[in-house]
Design a protein around this motif. Sequence first.
Motif, PDB file in Angstrom:
ATOM      1  N   PRO A  71      10.419  28.875  40.077  1.00 50.15           N
ATOM      2  CA  PRO A  71       8.997  29.156  40.276  1.00 50.15           C
ATOM      3  C   PRO A  71       8.088  28.550  39.213  1.00 50.15           C
ATOM      4  O   PRO A  71       6.994  28.081  39.522  1.00 50.15           O
ATOM      5  N   TYR A  72       8.539  28.539  37.937  1.00 47.32           N
ATOM      6  CA  TYR A  72       7.664  28.007  36.892  1.00 47.32           C
ATOM      7  C   TYR A  72       7.533  26.491  36.998  1.00 47.32           C
ATOM      8  O   TYR A  72       6.484  25.932  36.671  1.00 47.32           O
ATOM      9  N   ASN A  73       8.598  25.812  37.431  1.00 47.59           N
ATOM     10  CA  ASN A  73       8.483  24.373  37.683  1.00 47.59           C
ATOM     11  C   ASN A  73       7.535  24.116  38.843  1.00 47.59           C
ATOM     12  O   ASN A  73       6.685  23.224  38.786  1.00 47.59           O
ATOM     13  N   THR A  74       7.685  24.906  39.907  1.00 45.07           N
ATOM     14  CA  THR A  74       6.794  24.767  41.060  1.00 45.07           C
ATOM     15  C   THR A  74       5.347  25.026  40.657  1.00 45.07           C
ATOM     16  O   THR A  74       4.415  24.355  41.115  1.00 45.07           O
ATOM     17  N   LEU A  75       5.149  26.008  39.767  1.00 42.88           N
ATOM     18  CA  LEU A  75       3.802  26.334  39.297  1.00 42.88           C
ATOM     19  C   LEU A  75       3.144  25.114  38.656  1.00 42.88           C
ATOM     20  O   LEU A  75       1.995  24.776  38.979  1.00 42.88           O
ATOM     21  N   LEU A  76       3.846  24.445  37.746  1.00 44.11           N
ATOM     22  CA  LEU A  76       3.235  23.314  37.052  1.00 44.11           C
ATOM     23  C   LEU A  76       3.048  22.119  37.977  1.00 44.11           C
ATOM     24  O   LEU A  76       2.080  21.353  37.827  1.00 44.11           O
ATOM     25  N   MET A  77       3.950  21.940  38.937  1.00 46.00           N
ATOM     26  CA  MET A  77       3.769  20.883  39.938  1.00 46.00           C
ATOM     27  C   MET A  77       2.506  21.173  40.772  1.00 46.00           C
ATOM     28  O   MET A  77       1.693  20.284  41.027  1.00 46.00           O
ATOM     29  N   THR A  78       2.365  22.423  41.193  1.00 43.64           N
ATOM     30  CA  THR A  78       1.196  22.811  41.985  1.00 43.64           C
ATOM     31  C   THR A  78      -0.078  22.631  41.170  1.00 43.64           C
ATOM     32  O   THR A  78      -1.111  22.189  41.690  1.00 43.64           O
ATOM     33  N   TRP A  79      -0.003  22.965  39.900  1.00 43.85           N
ATOM     34  CA  TRP A  79      -1.165  22.833  39.035  1.00 43.85           C
ATOM     35  C   TRP A  79      -1.645  21.381  38.947  1.00 43.85           C
ATOM     36  O   TRP A  79      -2.855  21.116  38.913  1.00 43.85           O
ATOM     37  N   GLU A  80      -0.699  20.432  38.897  1.00 42.32           N
ATOM     38  CA  GLU A  80      -1.086  19.020  38.878  1.00 42.32           C
ATOM     39  C   GLU A  80      -1.873  18.664  40.140  1.00 42.32           C
ATOM     40  O   GLU A  80      -2.861  17.921  40.087  1.00 42.32           O
ATOM     41  N   LYS A  81      -1.445  19.192  41.276  1.00 42.96           N
ATOM     42  CA  LYS A  81      -2.150  18.930  42.544  1.00 42.96           C
ATOM     43  C   LYS A  81      -3.535  19.582  42.533  1.00 42.96           C
ATOM     44  O   LYS A  81      -4.509  19.007  43.043  1.00 42.96           O
ATOM     45  N   VAL A  82      -3.619  20.778  41.954  1.00 44.90           N
ATOM     46  CA  VAL A  82      -4.906  21.470  41.886  1.00 44.90           C
ATOM     47  C   VAL A  82      -5.881  20.687  41.004  1.00 44.90           C
ATOM     48  O   VAL A  82      -7.072  20.548  41.339  1.00 44.90           O
TER      49      VAL A  82
END
Length: 394
Positions: A368-379
């Motif tokens: 989840p924390y890896n997914t969080l930072l990946m999502t943050w880049e998209k945001v």
Amino acid sequence: RIKQEEYKAAGRAHRMNHFPGTWGVGRKDSLARNIRAKGWKYHPKTFCLPEERAQYAKEKGVYIVKPAAAACGMGIHIVSSPDLPRLPAGAQHVAQEYIPNPLLLNGVKFDLRLYVAITSFHPLKVYLYDEGLVRLATEKYPGGTADTGNQYAHLTNYSINKLNEGYTPGSEESEEGGSKWLLSTFKAHCVAKRYPWAKVWGQIKDVIVKTVLSIEEDVVQKVKLQVGTNTGCFEIFGFDVLIDDKFAAHLLEVNIMPSINTVSPLDEKVKCNFLADLLTLIGLPLNPKKKKPAATTAARKSSSASEHPPPAADAATTIETYLPSLSPTLRAIIIDSENEYHRAGGFHRIYPTLVGEHRYGKFMKLRPYNTLLMTWEKVKLATLASQGISCPEL
């Protein structure tokens, strides 16, 4: 190496300069096994000795034999298989296939020493330093596998070549001279020669991220067991890469204790700046007694918190709408990551990036924390787009 009780005893302001488990790439035999298990081809064919001696005996060609856990060129031999030098009983070695077509600089062989920093495995954050060293052999390359007894022509190790009368220290200026160059000098050389530098640099970043991913699962588990809630670890790595005459990048080895000794003005220029930027990157507190910001404290304890998938984001999700949707723990991880990113100096984050999930997701467990930072880049990208700003990758 750092012992488990030392990890446990570390205080809030302490930084530990190793993660448990990184010997998985630091030992040459473990590195070979881990990359082989993934099916990646950027590491030369390697046999772990004595366990794989029977398989090695079937080979025909030139190999470099070296101790599995030594450095500084100690114990290196160039041999033609199936021959082997006399090896100490019980000692672990590797036999690594020799690359006969290296790219040359002024007629001599070279390799690149690249500096990598990892500030967290959970979530994973990998940085590549923008300056490094180009280490040259001290005698002309004879071509192919000719004259393999001449280590000064076939090996690029500083510890070996400094003994040759042809060795000349590199100067601090970025000129093309001496037995060491700056990485930036090599880049300028490639551009002037119209070599595909962008392709080479992209391969190098890919090699580094994949190599880290080969041990990511093991290190995360060891951190949970041995380090616990104190996640104030970081680690620097020296990646040794050879470029062949087809401009393909080959990983030779990874040093988890790269030398920071300086023996020339060129060394000082690279390593002193590297260390200064490293201490800034990891956020070493100037006043350890001062209370740390709540965001940083929460982020350092995130590995023990219950993990839930972060909220999804679409192409219209901006920072203003995404941050309030996060729990305090997830918000703290993002704030800590952004603070780190903006004090990176000469370091460039190569994971996570916008393309990270697409390119590397199949090779790792998407926590989840890896997914969080990946999502943050998209945001962040969507936020810029909403403001009319075009940015292909952050």
